[in-house]
Design a protein around this motif. Structure first.
Motif, mmCIF file in Angstrom:
data_model
loop_
_atom_site.group_PDB
_atom_site.id
_atom_site.type_symbol
_atom_site.label_atom_id
_atom_site.label_comp_id
_atom_site.label_asym_id
_atom_site.label_seq_id
_atom_site.Cartn_x
_atom_site.Cartn_y
_atom_site.Cartn_z
ATOM 1 N N SER A 71 0.842 -1.186 0.000
ATOM 2 C CA SER A 71 0.000 0.000 0.000
ATOM 3 C C SER A 71 0.882 1.242 0.000
ATOM 4 O O SER A 71 2.027 1.213 0.452
ATOM 5 N N TYR A 72 0.318 2.344 -0.523
ATOM 6 C CA TYR A 72 1.072 3.583 -0.661
ATOM 7 C C TYR A 72 0.224 4.755 -0.200
ATOM 8 O O TYR A 72 -1.016 4.680 -0.157
ATOM 9 N N ALA A 73 0.897 5.858 0.092
ATOM 10 C CA ALA A 73 0.186 7.087 0.422
ATOM 11 C C ALA A 73 -0.615 7.551 -0.788
ATOM 12 O O ALA A 73 -0.306 7.218 -1.937
ATOM 13 N N GLU A 74 -1.654 8.328 -0.534
ATOM 14 C CA GLU A 74 -2.551 8.762 -1.612
ATOM 15 C C GLU A 74 -1.814 9.558 -2.683
ATOM 16 O O GLU A 74 -2.190 9.529 -3.858
ATOM 17 N N SER A 75 -0.757 10.267 -2.319
ATOM 18 C CA SER A 75 -0.034 11.104 -3.284
ATOM 19 C C SER A 75 0.825 10.300 -4.248
ATOM 20 O O SER A 75 1.248 10.809 -5.288
ATOM 21 N N VAL A 76 1.106 9.033 -3.927
ATOM 22 C CA VAL A 76 2.008 8.230 -4.753
ATOM 23 C C VAL A 76 1.300 7.817 -6.040
ATOM 24 O O VAL A 76 0.178 7.316 -6.020
ATOM 25 N N ASP A 77 1.953 8.038 -7.158
ATOM 26 C CA ASP A 77 1.430 7.667 -8.473
ATOM 27 C C ASP A 77 1.901 6.250 -8.789
ATOM 28 O O ASP A 77 3.097 6.005 -8.951
ATOM 29 N N THR A 78 0.977 5.307 -8.882
ATOM 30 C CA THR A 78 1.342 3.896 -9.084
ATOM 31 C C THR A 78 1.430 3.503 -10.551
ATOM 32 O O THR A 78 1.649 2.336 -10.860
ATOM 33 N N ARG A 79 1.279 4.460 -11.455
ATOM 34 C CA ARG A 79 1.449 4.128 -12.867
ATOM 35 C C ARG A 79 2.863 3.626 -13.138
ATOM 36 O O ARG A 79 3.836 4.222 -12.690
ATOM 37 N N PHE A 80 2.959 2.542 -13.867
ATOM 38 C CA PHE A 80 4.214 1.882 -14.256
ATOM 39 C C PHE A 80 4.868 1.138 -13.098
ATOM 40 O O PHE A 80 5.969 0.624 -13.254
ATOM 41 N N PHE A 81 4.194 1.061 -11.941
ATOM 42 C CA PHE A 81 4.800 0.317 -10.836
ATOM 43 C C PHE A 81 4.955 -1.159 -11.186
ATOM 44 O O PHE A 81 5.920 -1.798 -10.773
ATOM 45 N N HIS A 82 3.990 -1.725 -11.908
ATOM 46 C CA HIS A 82 4.074 -3.141 -12.268
ATOM 47 C C HIS A 82 5.303 -3.393 -13.128
ATOM 48 O O HIS A 82 6.073 -4.327 -12.886
ATOM 49 N N LEU A 83 5.519 -2.538 -14.127
ATOM 50 C CA LEU A 83 6.696 -2.687 -14.976
ATOM 51 C C LEU A 83 7.971 -2.467 -14.183
ATOM 52 O O LEU A 83 8.956 -3.208 -14.339
ATOM 53 N N ALA A 84 7.969 -1.452 -13.318
ATOM 54 C CA ALA A 84 9.157 -1.177 -12.502
ATOM 55 C C ALA A 84 9.462 -2.335 -11.560
ATOM 56 O O ALA A 84 10.625 -2.654 -11.299
ATOM 57 N N ASP A 85 8.417 -2.996 -11.059
ATOM 58 C CA ASP A 85 8.628 -4.154 -10.196
ATOM 59 C C ASP A 85 9.243 -5.317 -10.967
ATOM 60 O O ASP A 85 10.019 -6.101 -10.425
ATOM 61 N N VAL A 86 8.891 -5.435 -12.256
ATOM 62 C CA VAL A 86 9.370 -6.554 -13.069
ATOM 63 C C VAL A 86 10.807 -6.338 -13.526
ATOM 64 O O VAL A 86 11.654 -7.231 -13.434
ATOM 65 N N ILE A 87 11.128 -5.151 -14.049
ATOM 66 C CA ILE A 87 12.462 -4.927 -14.615
ATOM 67 C C ILE A 87 13.199 -3.822 -13.867
ATOM 68 O O ILE A 87 14.078 -3.175 -14.430
ATOM 69 N N GLY A 88 12.845 -3.651 -12.586
ATOM 70 C CA GLY A 88 13.383 -2.526 -11.820
ATOM 71 C C GLY A 88 14.786 -2.712 -11.301
ATOM 72 O O GLY A 88 15.184 -2.029 -10.355
ATOM 73 N N ASP A 89 15.544 -3.633 -11.836
ATOM 74 C CA ASP A 89 16.977 -3.674 -11.574
ATOM 75 C C ASP A 89 17.671 -4.346 -12.746
ATOM 76 O O ASP A 89 17.038 -5.013 -13.576
ATOM 77 N N ARG A 90 18.970 -4.171 -12.826
ATOM 78 C CA ARG A 90 19.718 -4.606 -13.983
ATOM 79 C C ARG A 90 19.722 -6.117 -14.141
ATOM 80 O O ARG A 90 19.608 -6.643 -15.243
#
Length: 334
Positions: A185-204
């Motif tokens: 869960s995140y604070a209301e101000s956090v924009d979760t767009r692209f979080f799924h992609l960032a979670d998948v390829i969010g490191d080298r």
């Protein structure tokens, strides 16, 4: 020089003769991952395209710690992707804006949106349902097409060959290696767009394992040999890719049990953003001797160059051409 079908190993036909580990670790995608293959860097670039330029705005919408955000902004400046512009003299305050190099990531941002739209849980992703092309006024989806023949690009239609006279490139070591922990869960101000992609390829490392899957590697020992990755990290990244629906683990032998990893339809659709990373690195990062791969679109036989177009009018999309179809005041084309 022999040309290899990128999907050949996935279908069980053909084998590559070049040292596959050198190609994966030194190719254009690996060079791009060094600069933008990090969860926070991806989210910063997203926010800059959405018109968020001040430090506090970036912090609120990404949920990054201040020190993390500072480090990533500094790294993006050093890479020439972001520039810092003063907007207040006393006390000194700055805004962050994309350079030409950063703005040229726009096609990648559009195809990342398309992947999120098609494959993430729309209820939780925050991705708007539609985009509108200002050029034709129609709701549309971004499409990745060949610049020459204008056909849709699919991984099965692409072949690769090492660049003639190439020099062996050193592996592109990442600036940031630790994988960030995701929250439920995140604070209301956090924009979760692209979080799924960032979670998948969010490191080298996850990006390189995904690249190895695109090259047709299937088994644990193949990944380990090609990438030189620590066994615990490799096991974690493969588990992550399976848990997020990018790959499936399939038993191929019993006593002892042996597995292979195969891309799903969701995983194969990440080839579009990956190809655009390749093109971006070709333009902005790679020296001629480091351009390890040349890609060919087998449908037309021309060197592959993808362009992102409007699905309604098929015109190429550029910054300023696209508007989000939602009630938010943010615009993807700012």
């Amino acid at each position: 020089m022999t040309t290899h079908d990128i999907s050949a190993r996935m279908t069980g036909t053909g084998t590559a003769h070049e040292p596959i580990g050198d190609l994966i670790q030194g190719c254009q995608v690996a060079q791009a991952l060094k600069q933008i293959g990090d969860r926070w860097s991806l989210l910063i670039v997203r926010d800059l395209f959405l018109g968020r330029h001040r430090f506090e705005d970036l912090r609120r919408h990404t949920d990054a710690a201040r020190s993390t955000l500072t480090n990533r902004l500094n790294a993006l400046q050093q890479s020439g992707i972001v520039r810092k512009i003063p907007y207040q003299s006393s006390p000194r305050r700055y805004e962050y804006h994309l350079t030409e190099k950063g703005t040229s990531l726009y096609p990648l941002a559009l195809m990342a949106w398309r992947w999120e739209h098609d494959w993430s849980n729309a209820e939780n992703s925050g991705v708007p349902e539609r985009l509108v092309h200002r050029g034709c006024g129609q709701a549309m989806l971004p499409e990745l097409r060949c610049r020459h023949c204008r056909e849709l690009i699919a991984i099965r239609d692409v072949s690769y060959a090492p660049t003639p006279g190439m020099t062996r490139a050193k592996p592109a070591h990442p600036l940031f290696q630790r994988r960030s922990q995701t929250k439920s869960s995140y604070a209301e101000s956090v924009d979760t767009r692209f979080f799924h992609l960032a979670d998948v390829i969010g490191d080298r490392w996850t990006g390189l394992v995904l690249a190895a899957l695109f090259f047709g590697l299937r088994r644990y020992d193949e990944f380990n040999s090609a990438l030189g990755i620590a066994t615990n990290i490799l096991a974690h990244r493969l588990k992550l890719l399976c848990a997020t629906g990018i790959a499936n683990r399939v038993a191929i032998r019993q006593r002892p049990t042996r597995y292979q990893y195969l891309l799903t339809a969701t995983g194969r659709d990440l080839y579009g953003p990956t190809l655009l990373m390749h093109q971006w690195a070709d333009r902005w990062i790679a020296n001629p001797g480091q351009r390890l791969l040349q890609l060919t679109h087998q449908n037309c036989g021309r060197p592959l160059h993808g362009i992102v177009v409007c699905s309604s009018c098929e015109k190429q999309l550029k910054p300023g051409h696209v508007q989000l179809q939602d009630a938010s005041s943010d615009s993807a084309g700012r």
